[in-house]
Design a protein around this motif. Structure first.
Motif, mmCIF file in Angstrom:
data_model
loop_
_atom_site.group_PDB
_atom_site.id
_atom_site.type_symbol
_atom_site.label_atom_id
_atom_site.label_comp_id
_atom_site.label_asym_id
_atom_site.label_seq_id
_atom_site.Cartn_x
_atom_site.Cartn_y
_atom_site.Cartn_z
ATOM 1 N N UNK A 30 0.841 -1.193 0.000
ATOM 2 C CA UNK A 30 0.000 0.000 0.000
ATOM 3 C C UNK A 30 0.879 1.248 0.000
ATOM 4 N N UNK A 31 0.533 2.196 -0.876
ATOM 5 C CA UNK A 31 1.179 3.506 -0.893
ATOM 6 C C UNK A 31 0.320 4.473 -0.101
ATOM 7 N N UNK A 32 0.834 4.970 0.973
ATOM 8 C CA UNK A 32 0.075 5.938 1.764
ATOM 9 C C UNK A 32 0.398 7.341 1.262
ATOM 10 N N UNK A 33 0.654 8.264 2.140
ATOM 11 C CA UNK A 33 0.905 9.631 1.705
ATOM 12 C C UNK A 33 2.157 9.720 0.845
ATOM 13 N N UNK A 34 2.042 10.474 -0.239
ATOM 14 C CA UNK A 34 3.187 10.758 -1.107
ATOM 15 C C UNK A 34 3.373 12.264 -1.170
ATOM 16 N N UNK A 35 4.601 12.674 -1.380
ATOM 17 C CA UNK A 35 4.842 14.114 -1.388
ATOM 18 C C UNK A 35 6.045 14.522 -2.199
ATOM 19 N N UNK A 36 6.097 15.805 -2.463
ATOM 20 C CA UNK A 36 7.249 16.424 -3.119
ATOM 21 C C UNK A 36 7.934 17.362 -2.134
ATOM 22 N N UNK A 89 11.952 29.051 -7.282
ATOM 23 C CA UNK A 89 11.519 27.650 -7.304
ATOM 24 C C UNK A 89 12.642 26.713 -7.725
ATOM 25 N N UNK A 90 13.766 27.276 -8.130
ATOM 26 C CA UNK A 90 14.911 26.471 -8.532
ATOM 27 C C UNK A 90 15.412 25.633 -7.369
ATOM 28 N N UNK A 91 15.473 24.321 -7.600
ATOM 29 C CA UNK A 91 15.875 23.393 -6.544
ATOM 30 C C UNK A 91 15.932 21.984 -7.116
ATOM 31 N N UNK A 92 16.466 21.072 -6.317
ATOM 32 C CA UNK A 92 16.301 19.649 -6.610
ATOM 33 C C UNK A 92 15.001 19.220 -5.940
ATOM 34 N N UNK A 93 14.130 18.606 -6.721
ATOM 35 C CA UNK A 93 12.825 18.162 -6.219
ATOM 36 C C UNK A 93 12.877 16.657 -5.948
ATOM 37 N N UNK A 94 12.502 16.295 -4.738
ATOM 38 C CA UNK A 94 12.555 14.903 -4.303
ATOM 39 C C UNK A 94 11.149 14.366 -4.069
ATOM 40 N N UNK A 95 10.950 13.143 -4.493
ATOM 41 C CA UNK A 95 9.705 12.432 -4.243
ATOM 42 C C UNK A 95 9.845 11.646 -2.934
ATOM 43 N N UNK A 96 8.793 11.636 -2.165
ATOM 44 C CA UNK A 96 8.765 10.888 -0.921
ATOM 45 C C UNK A 96 7.487 10.059 -0.870
ATOM 46 N N UNK A 97 7.600 8.856 -0.339
ATOM 47 C CA UNK A 97 6.415 8.011 -0.212
ATOM 48 C C UNK A 97 6.457 7.236 1.099
ATOM 49 N N UNK A 116 16.361 17.862 -10.965
ATOM 50 C CA UNK A 116 16.697 19.293 -10.925
ATOM 51 C C UNK A 116 15.667 20.097 -11.700
ATOM 52 N N UNK A 117 15.166 21.134 -11.071
ATOM 53 C CA UNK A 117 14.308 22.117 -11.744
ATOM 54 C C UNK A 117 15.006 23.466 -11.649
ATOM 55 N N UNK A 118 15.269 24.067 -12.796
ATOM 56 C CA UNK A 118 15.941 25.358 -12.848
ATOM 57 C C UNK A 118 15.053 26.354 -13.569
ATOM 58 N N UNK A 119 14.767 27.452 -12.902
ATOM 59 C CA UNK A 119 13.929 28.502 -13.478
ATOM 60 C C UNK A 119 14.831 29.711 -13.737
ATOM 61 N N UNK A 120 15.064 29.967 -14.994
ATOM 62 C CA UNK A 120 16.001 31.034 -15.356
ATOM 63 C C UNK A 120 15.748 31.482 -16.784
#
Length: 121
Positions: A30-36, A89-97, A116-120
């Protein structure tokens, strides 16, 4: 073992949009809460948004109205639609579950490798 694999990061101009995804695989009962979460250089990792298995969502104030988190439980995939992107908003975005591996198991906390998300301009 459980794997979380993010995809979809990249370079986008301010005001632009981007969607990132996180696919979960492996031994999952079962996958419960997931997040970024995200981490910018020199800063602590922070919650961006999360979503329960039932679809209830929670957002950081800094992204409310601009980002939308969603999940496809059948595909075991998490999404983050990002709009009106800003340089901050530029950052490394991590998934968590939060995962239950077997019916008689406790919850376990898993992380992806980050995208990596880069806003430029």
């Amino acid at each position: 073992q459980v794997q979380l694999v993010e995809s979809g990061g990249g370079l986008v101009q301010p005001g632009g949009s981007l969607r990132i995804s996180c696919a979960a695989s492996g031994s999952i009962f079962r996958l419960n809460t997931m997040g970024w979460y995200r981490q910018a250089p020199g800063k602590q990792r922070e919650l961006v948004a999360d979503i329960t298995s039932g679809g209830s969502t929670n957002y950081a104030d800094s992204v409310k109205g601009r980002f939308t988190i969603s999940r496809d439980n059948a595909k075991k995939t998490l999404y983050l639609q990002m709009s009106s992107l800003k340089p901050e908003d530029t950052a490394v975005y991590y998934c968590n579950a939060i995962v239950v591996v077997t019916p008689w198991d406790y919850e376990h906390d898993y992380w992806g490798q980050g995208t990596q998300v880069t806003v430029s301009s």
